[in-house]
Motif scaffolding. Structure first.
Motif, PDB file in Angstrom:
ATOM      1  N   CYS A   1       9.193  -1.847  12.742  1.00  0.00           N
ATOM      2  CA  CYS A   1       9.825  -1.001  11.727  1.00  0.00           C
ATOM      3  C   CYS A   1      11.291  -1.347  11.484  1.00  0.00           C
ATOM      4  O   CYS A   1      11.805  -1.092  10.393  1.00  0.00           O
ATOM      5  CB  CYS A   1       9.715   0.464  12.121  1.00  0.00           C
TER       6      CYS A   1
ATOM      7  N   CYS B   1       7.332   3.094   7.021  1.00  0.00           N
ATOM      8  CA  CYS B   1       7.227   1.827   7.727  1.00  0.00           C
ATOM      9  C   CYS B   1       5.804   1.289   7.656  1.00  0.00           C
ATOM     10  O   CYS B   1       4.830   2.045   7.753  1.00  0.00           O
ATOM     11  CB  CYS B   1       7.654   2.015   9.179  1.00  0.00           C
TER      12      CYS B   1
ATOM     13  N   PRO C   1       9.083  -6.352   4.131  1.00  0.00           N
ATOM     14  CA  PRO C   1       9.063  -5.732   5.460  1.00  0.00           C
ATOM     15  C   PRO C   1       8.415  -6.630   6.514  1.00  0.00           C
ATOM     16  O   PRO C   1       7.611  -7.508   6.201  1.00  0.00           O
ATOM     17  CB  PRO C   1       8.230  -4.469   5.234  1.00  0.00           C
TER      18      PRO C   1
ATOM     19  N   TYR D   1      15.362   2.110  10.138  1.00  0.00           N
ATOM     20  CA  TYR D   1      14.076   1.464   9.872  1.00  0.00           C
ATOM     21  C   TYR D   1      14.035   0.976   8.430  1.00  0.00           C
ATOM     22  O   TYR D   1      14.662   1.574   7.550  1.00  0.00           O
ATOM     23  CB  TYR D   1      12.920   2.440  10.097  1.00  0.00           C
TER      24      TYR D   1
END
Length: 215
Positions: free
Chosen positions: A157, A194, A152, A178
């Motif tokens: 996000c 997120c 990530p 997201y």
């Protein structure tokens, strides 16, 4: 007449997908899908038709058949670039170390390009523009020297990274999705966990383009 109708139907299905698959001009062949392990391409005399494996199976490029995911050895959905080109949906990747660089996917590989002096790459609108509009930010994400996986973005996000054997390529979730840090994929915001929601975003700085450093 039946043969003509069949060929016409196959051609219609093929034109619905604009990805350029290298099907042979004659005979039958199977190719991997450009970006989905659960699909494959059936070539019929040069016409590409998108087919789907049975639920729970992935297409194996090694044997040209749908197999259990453990045996299929398919990594298409984890690659930074799709295997084949789609002229109507070009894939761009920003460079998170330098704001004046970006990459255009070409047959599975990211090809590096430079913005003009003083401009930054805008990963949302896919264009080089003024730094104040590009919103380019530096992040500190390190990839392992081996393996293909996604991680990530630390404070956005809708962004994530592809790690490909130590190299890092940034990507953006399609639409308004997201990146979910638990399922390692893009989902509806109401269903995504997120990183930004779990912690405060770090202090960031704009990388200085090389052209500015030489002045």
């Amino acid at each position: 007449m039946l043969k003509y109708i069949l060929v016409l139907a196959l051609a219609t299905l093929a034109y619905a997908d604009t990805t350029m698959y290298p099907c042979p001009s004659y005979g039958l062949a199977r190719l991997p899908h450009a970006s989905s392990c659960a699909h494959y391409v059936q070539c019929v005399s040069g016409v590409a038709v998108i087919r789907e494996c049975a639920p729970g199976f992935y297409f194996s490029m090694d044997v040209g058949e749908c197999k259990h995911p453990y045996l299929a050895n398919c990594d298409l959905q984890e690659r930074a670039c799709p295997l084949f080109n789609d002229p109507q949906n070009l894939v761009y990747l920003p460079d998170e170390h330098r704001c004046d660089l970006y990459y255009l996917c070409y047959f599975g590989d990211p090809i590096q390009h430079n913005c003009f002096d003083g401009l930054h790459w805008d990963p949302v609108n896919h264009q080089c523009t003024y730094p104040s509009l590009a919103n380019c930010q530096a992040v500190n994400v390190t990839c392992n020297p081996e393996g293909i996986y996604t991680v990530p973005h630390p404070f956005l996000c809708d962004r994530f990274f592809h790690c490909v054997n130590g190299e890092r390529f940034a990507d953006v979730c399609p639409g308004n999705l997201y990146y979910d840090v638990t399922r390692m994929g893009c989902y509806h915001p109401d269903q995504a966990i997120c990183v930004y929601w779990e912690q405060e975003p770090p202090t960031t700085a704009y990388p200085t383009p090389i052209a500015d450093e030489q002045n």
